[in-house]
Design a protein around this motif. Structure first.
Motif, mmCIF file in Angstrom:
data_model
loop_
_atom_site.group_PDB
_atom_site.id
_atom_site.type_symbol
_atom_site.label_atom_id
_atom_site.label_comp_id
_atom_site.label_asym_id
_atom_site.label_seq_id
_atom_site.Cartn_x
_atom_site.Cartn_y
_atom_site.Cartn_z
ATOM 1 N N VAL A 272 0.828 -1.209 0.000
ATOM 2 C CA VAL A 272 0.000 0.000 0.000
ATOM 3 C C VAL A 272 0.864 1.262 0.000
ATOM 4 N N LEU A 273 1.913 1.256 0.803
ATOM 5 C CA LEU A 273 2.772 2.437 0.913
ATOM 6 C C LEU A 273 3.872 2.478 -0.142
ATOM 7 N N GLU A 274 3.996 1.396 -0.909
ATOM 8 C CA GLU A 274 4.982 1.283 -1.980
ATOM 9 C C GLU A 274 6.405 1.497 -1.484
ATOM 10 N N ARG A 275 6.693 0.932 -0.326
ATOM 11 C CA ARG A 275 8.042 0.952 0.256
ATOM 12 C C ARG A 275 8.115 -0.142 1.307
ATOM 13 N N PRO A 276 9.299 -0.632 1.599
ATOM 14 C CA PRO A 276 9.399 -1.697 2.606
ATOM 15 C C PRO A 276 9.058 -1.174 4.013
ATOM 16 N N ILE A 277 8.249 -1.943 4.725
ATOM 17 C CA ILE A 277 7.840 -1.613 6.088
ATOM 18 C C ILE A 277 8.258 -2.762 6.986
ATOM 19 N N ASP A 278 8.964 -2.442 8.072
ATOM 20 C CA ASP A 278 9.407 -3.505 8.971
ATOM 21 C C ASP A 278 8.366 -3.759 10.068
ATOM 22 N N LEU A 279 8.662 -4.700 10.924
ATOM 23 C CA LEU A 279 7.733 -5.120 11.973
ATOM 24 C C LEU A 279 7.393 -3.974 12.929
ATOM 25 N N ARG A 280 8.382 -3.221 13.333
ATOM 26 C CA ARG A 280 8.153 -2.104 14.264
ATOM 27 C C ARG A 280 7.222 -1.068 13.644
ATOM 28 N N GLN A 281 7.469 -0.710 12.388
ATOM 29 C CA GLN A 281 6.628 0.277 11.717
ATOM 30 C C GLN A 281 5.197 -0.241 11.565
ATOM 31 N N THR A 282 5.057 -1.529 11.303
ATOM 32 C CA THR A 282 3.727 -2.125 11.195
ATOM 33 C C THR A 282 2.983 -2.015 12.522
ATOM 34 N N LEU A 283 3.662 -2.323 13.599
ATOM 35 C CA LEU A 283 3.018 -2.236 14.917
ATOM 36 C C LEU A 283 2.641 -0.795 15.258
ATOM 37 N N LEU A 284 3.458 0.171 14.843
ATOM 38 C CA LEU A 284 3.127 1.576 15.068
ATOM 39 C C LEU A 284 1.893 1.987 14.268
ATOM 40 N N LEU A 285 1.792 1.501 13.041
ATOM 41 C CA LEU A 285 0.617 1.808 12.227
ATOM 42 C C LEU A 285 -0.649 1.190 12.827
ATOM 43 N N VAL A 286 -0.544 -0.025 13.310
ATOM 44 C CA VAL A 286 -1.691 -0.684 13.943
ATOM 45 C C VAL A 286 -2.086 0.072 15.206
ATOM 46 N N GLN A 287 -1.106 0.505 15.974
ATOM 47 C CA GLN A 287 -1.395 1.270 17.191
ATOM 48 C C GLN A 287 -2.140 2.553 16.851
ATOM 49 N N ALA A 288 -1.724 3.258 15.813
ATOM 50 C CA ALA A 288 -2.400 4.490 15.415
ATOM 51 C C ALA A 288 -3.836 4.205 14.979
ATOM 52 N N GLN A 289 -4.055 3.097 14.296
ATOM 53 C CA GLN A 289 -5.402 2.748 13.873
ATOM 54 C C GLN A 289 -6.299 2.417 15.059
ATOM 55 N N VAL A 290 -5.775 1.693 16.015
ATOM 56 C CA VAL A 290 -6.559 1.358 17.212
ATOM 57 C C VAL A 290 -6.882 2.621 17.999
ATOM 58 N N ALA A 291 -5.912 3.510 18.134
ATOM 59 C CA ALA A 291 -6.147 4.760 18.856
ATOM 60 C C ALA A 291 -7.211 5.597 18.151
ATOM 61 N N PHE A 292 -7.189 5.621 16.824
ATOM 62 C CA PHE A 292 -8.209 6.363 16.080
ATOM 63 C C PHE A 292 -9.596 5.786 16.321
ATOM 64 N N VAL A 293 -9.708 4.476 16.255
ATOM 65 C CA VAL A 293 -11.011 3.832 16.459
ATOM 66 C C VAL A 293 -11.551 4.151 17.856
ATOM 67 N N LEU A 294 -10.694 4.071 18.856
ATOM 68 C CA LEU A 294 -11.149 4.346 20.224
ATOM 69 C C LEU A 294 -11.503 5.814 20.423
ATOM 70 N N ALA A 295 -10.843 6.718 19.708
ATOM 71 C CA ALA A 295 -11.108 8.145 19.875
ATOM 72 C C ALA A 295 -12.287 8.623 19.036
ATOM 73 N N ALA A 296 -12.502 8.020 17.881
ATOM 74 C CA ALA A 296 -13.479 8.569 16.945
ATOM 75 C C ALA A 296 -14.835 7.882 16.968
ATOM 76 N N LEU A 297 -14.865 6.588 17.173
ATOM 77 C CA LEU A 297 -16.146 5.894 17.109
ATOM 78 C C LEU A 297 -16.980 6.198 18.340
#
Length: 67
Positions: free
Chosen positions: A15-40
Motif C-alpha cells: 500500500v505504501l509502496e516501500r518496505p515496512i518492517d515489523l516495528r513500523q507495522t506495529l506503530l501503524l496498527v497502534q495508530a489505527q486502534v487509537a483512532f477507532v477508540l477516539a473517533a467511534l
C-alpha cells in the motif's frame, strides 16, 4: 506472533509502496486502534475520550517520524 504479523507487513509495504518492517507495522496498527477508540461513538467519559484522542495524536507523530 511474528509470523502472524508478516502478512500485515507485506500489505502495508504494498500500500505504501516501500518496505515496512515489523516495528513500523506495529506503530501503524497502534495508530489505527487509537483512532477507532477516539473517533467511534461509545458511551465513555469525556476525559477518557480526550485521552484516546491524545494517544491518537501521539501515535501519528511517532509513525510520521518512523516512516
Amino acid at each position: 506472533m511474528k509470523k502472524s504479523i508478516t502478512p500485515l507487513c507485506q500489505y502495508y509495504s504494498r500500500v505504501l509502496e516501500r518496505p515496512i518492517d515489523l516495528r513500523q507495522t506495529l506503530l501503524l496498527v497502534q495508530a489505527q486502534v487509537a483512532f477507532v477508540l477516539a473517533a467511534l461513538p461509545a458511551e465513555c467519559p469525556l476525559l477518557l475520550r480526550a485521552a484516546f484522542a491524545l494517544w491518537f495524536g501521539w501515535s501519528v507523530r511517532v509513525c510520521k517520524h518512523s516512516l
